[in-house]
Design a protein around this motif. Structure first.
Motif, PDB file in Angstrom:
ATOM      1  N   PRO A   1     -19.654  24.422 -14.223  1.00 13.01           N
ATOM      2  CA  PRO A   1     -19.094  25.670 -14.770  1.00 13.01           C
ATOM      3  C   PRO A   1     -18.751  25.578 -16.249  1.00 13.01           C
ATOM      4  N   TYR A   2     -18.349  24.405 -16.718  1.00 10.14           N
ATOM      5  CA  TYR A   2     -17.962  24.234 -18.110  1.00 10.14           C
ATOM      6  C   TYR A   2     -19.173  24.037 -19.027  1.00 10.14           C
ATOM      7  N   LEU A   3     -20.301  23.660 -18.439  1.00 10.97           N
ATOM      8  CA  LEU A   3     -21.486  23.357 -19.228  1.00 10.97           C
ATOM      9  C   LEU A   3     -22.532  24.472 -19.164  1.00 10.97           C
ATOM     10  N   ARG A   4     -22.203  25.557 -18.467  1.00  8.41           N
ATOM     11  CA  ARG A   4     -23.163  26.625 -18.254  1.00  8.41           C
ATOM     12  C   ARG A   4     -23.782  27.170 -19.542  1.00  8.41           C
ATOM     13  N   PRO A   5     -23.026  27.361 -20.635  1.00  7.95           N
ATOM     14  CA  PRO A   5     -23.654  27.868 -21.866  1.00  7.95           C
ATOM     15  C   PRO A   5     -24.767  26.959 -22.389  1.00  7.95           C
ATOM     16  N   LEU A   6     -24.638  25.655 -22.173  1.00 10.15           N
ATOM     17  CA  LEU A   6     -25.674  24.731 -22.614  1.00 10.15           C
ATOM     18  C   LEU A   6     -26.928  24.876 -21.744  1.00 10.15           C
TER      19      LEU A   6
ATOM     20  N   ASP B   1     -33.562  29.171 -21.540  1.00 10.39           N
ATOM     21  CA  ASP B   1     -34.201  30.206 -22.341  1.00 10.39           C
ATOM     22  C   ASP B   1     -35.394  29.653 -23.114  1.00 10.39           C
ATOM     23  N   VAL B   2     -35.269  28.430 -23.597  1.00  5.78           N
ATOM     24  CA  VAL B   2     -36.341  27.836 -24.403  1.00  5.78           C
ATOM     25  C   VAL B   2     -37.380  27.140 -23.532  1.00  5.78           C
ATOM     26  N   LEU B   3     -36.923  26.341 -22.574  1.00  2.00           N
ATOM     27  CA  LEU B   3     -37.845  25.537 -21.773  1.00  2.00           C
ATOM     28  C   LEU B   3     -38.315  26.226 -20.500  1.00  2.00           C
ATOM     29  N   GLY B   4     -37.502  27.125 -19.989  1.00  2.00           N
ATOM     30  CA  GLY B   4     -37.743  27.660 -18.660  1.00  2.00           C
ATOM     31  C   GLY B   4     -36.965  26.833 -17.646  1.00  2.00           C
ATOM     32  N   ILE B   5     -36.573  27.445 -16.541  1.00  2.00           N
ATOM     33  CA  ILE B   5     -35.711  26.775 -15.560  1.00  2.00           C
ATOM     34  C   ILE B   5     -36.393  25.560 -14.940  1.00  2.00           C
ATOM     35  N   GLU B   6     -37.646  25.699 -14.538  1.00  2.00           N
ATOM     36  CA  GLU B   6     -38.344  24.599 -13.848  1.00  2.00           C
ATOM     37  C   GLU B   6     -38.553  23.405 -14.772  1.00  2.00           C
TER      38      GLU B   6
ATOM     39  N   CYS C   1     -29.963  23.475 -29.856  1.00  2.00           N
ATOM     40  CA  CYS C   1     -30.759  23.135 -28.670  1.00  2.00           C
ATOM     41  C   CYS C   1     -32.245  23.329 -28.937  1.00  2.00           C
ATOM     42  N   ALA C   2     -32.602  24.405 -29.621  1.00  2.00           N
ATOM     43  CA  ALA C   2     -34.009  24.665 -29.942  1.00  2.00           C
ATOM     44  C   ALA C   2     -34.569  23.562 -30.828  1.00  2.00           C
ATOM     45  N   MET C   3     -33.786  23.121 -31.813  1.00  2.00           N
ATOM     46  CA  MET C   3     -34.218  22.035 -32.686  1.00  2.00           C
ATOM     47  C   MET C   3     -34.387  20.735 -31.907  1.00  2.00           C
ATOM     48  N   ALA C   4     -33.475  20.494 -30.978  1.00  2.00           N
ATOM     49  CA  ALA C   4     -33.550  19.283 -30.155  1.00  2.00           C
ATOM     50  C   ALA C   4     -34.808  19.290 -29.289  1.00  2.00           C
ATOM     51  N   ILE C   5     -35.096  20.427 -28.673  1.00  2.00           N
ATOM     52  CA  ILE C   5     -36.281  20.549 -27.822  1.00  2.00           C
ATOM     53  C   ILE C   5     -37.555  20.365 -28.642  1.00  2.00           C
ATOM     54  N   ASN C   6     -37.576  20.905 -29.843  1.00  2.00           N
ATOM     55  CA  ASN C   6     -38.744  20.747 -30.706  1.00  2.00           C
ATOM     56  C   ASN C   6     -38.956  19.280 -31.074  1.00  2.00           C
ATOM     57  N   ALA C   7     -37.863  18.584 -31.383  1.00  2.00           N
ATOM     58  CA  ALA C   7     -37.952  17.155 -31.710  1.00  2.00           C
ATOM     59  C   ALA C   7     -38.454  16.351 -30.515  1.00  2.00           C
ATOM     60  N   PHE C   8     -38.007  16.738 -29.316  1.00  2.00           N
ATOM     61  CA  PHE C   8     -38.455  16.044 -28.098  1.00  2.00           C
ATOM     62  C   PHE C   8     -39.944  16.300 -27.857  1.00  2.00           C
TER      63      PHE C   8
END
Length: 330
Positions: A182-187, A193-198, A141-148
């Motif tokens: 509920p099934y996607l909560r870990p994602l 954690d990386v982007l912030g909730i907002e 996820c961190a790598m994906a966010i960095n690429a974005f």
């Protein structure tokens, strides 16, 4: 046996020894030694003083790069040195995957994580396979966010199979998103954690980030996207093939899973286990494997994983012995 080691003047002794000498006590316990520091010279006596000295040298190297050693880092360095495994501390410490919304740098914490990150950068499709807590999904996820952020891709798509509900979510209350959340909560946790909730919520509203169950991926072709499949051990062979063939132009796919935690019905082949055999050696695809040494959660998690592995291995031996006795007519 005795071994003497000089501690460099620039090293913070408090940081090396830890609070109440906790770091040194951990090394002593692991190596069966006793240590005494006097005038910058560490005297080591006991069962394996040379191993203890090598571990201390590795801790000193780590402290030259970071001011403190937490318990997870300490235990990892001990296990790597004890196992005779190479580890490039400097290369890992300098590799910033991305920065969180609070400005905190995210770096690989283990050699396996470093290799995983490097493979994600270099290959179009990467499989990360290993136990819980090794950072497979979080780093993806961190790598994906960095690429974005770098405008390398236009959207991020995160998915996982909702095995607990058999991919039939109609009996749950609410709309589609409320049913699968509920099934996607870990994602979501990794995104927040990386982007912030907002910020994460705004990107989801714009469609730049999608978090969807695997069942909703069928029929799509995903261009200019970073696509992550989590909990892939719970895909069937048909679902895995369907997912992998969604990949479009200028896209990257990361598949994560733990083949020791398959929740599929008995007799159903895991798509992840089969993919390891089918796709081995295919150009453009790389596999990364993690072990309990790479767990970056509480130290107890490592012990739990090892306990289950030991129990499973003993059960297999008993089962094999039992079958052998039946065949021989005993």
């Amino acid at each position: 046996m005795e071994y003497k080691l000089n501690i460099p003047d620039e090293i913070n002794i408090q940081g090396l020894f830890g609070n109440y000498d906790a770091n040194i006590r951990s090394v002593e316990k692991f190596t069966g030694t006793e240590m005494n520091l006097r005038d910058g010279e560490l005297t080591i006596k006991g069962r394996d003083p040379e191993l203890a000295a090598r571990i201390i040298a590795r801790l000193i190297e780590a402290l030259s790069l970071e001011p403190e050693l937490d318990s997870q880092r300490l235990n990892y360095l001990i296990e790597m040195e004890a196992g005779g495994k190479t580890y490039d501390e400097r290369s890992t410490s300098r590799d910033v995957v991305c920065y969180t919304h609070t400005g905190k740098p995210l770096r690989p914490k283990t050699q396996a994580q470093k290799e995983y990150v490097d493979n994600i950068r270099q290959a179009d499709m990467v499989f990360g396979i290993g136990p819980a807590g090794t950072g497979k999904t979080y780093l993806a996820c961190a790598m994906a966010i960095n690429a974005f952020r770098n405008k390398e891709i236009e959207r991020i798509i995160l998915t996982r199979p909702a095995v607990e509900a058999g991919e039939r979510l109609g009996f749950l209350p609410g709309d589609m998103q409320e049913k699968v959340d509920p099934y996607l909560r870990p994602l979501y946790d990794a995104l927040y954690d990386v982007l912030g909730i907002e910020a994460a919520a705004k990107l989801r509203e714009k469609g730049a980030i999608e978090v969807v169950p695997l069942a909703y991926m069928r029929g799509r072709t995903l261009d200019n996207a970073y696509i992550i499949l989590d909990e892939a051990q719970n895909t069937t062979r048909e679902q895995m093939k369907m997912f992998l063939t969604r990949m479009g132009f200028n896209s990257k796919v990361v598949v994560t899973g733990d083949i020791t935690q398959i929740d599929l019905p008995s007799g159903t082949m895991s798509g992840l286990k089969e993919a390891q055999r089918v796709l081995k050696g295919v150009e453009g695809i790389r596999f990364n494997y993690f072990t309990e040494v790479d767990v970056v959660r509480h130290e107890l998690v490592k012990r739990i994983i090892r306990a289950y592995e030991s129990f499973d291995n003993k059960s297999k031996v008993r089962s094999s012995t039992s079958k052998g006795n039946k065949v021989s007519g005993r």
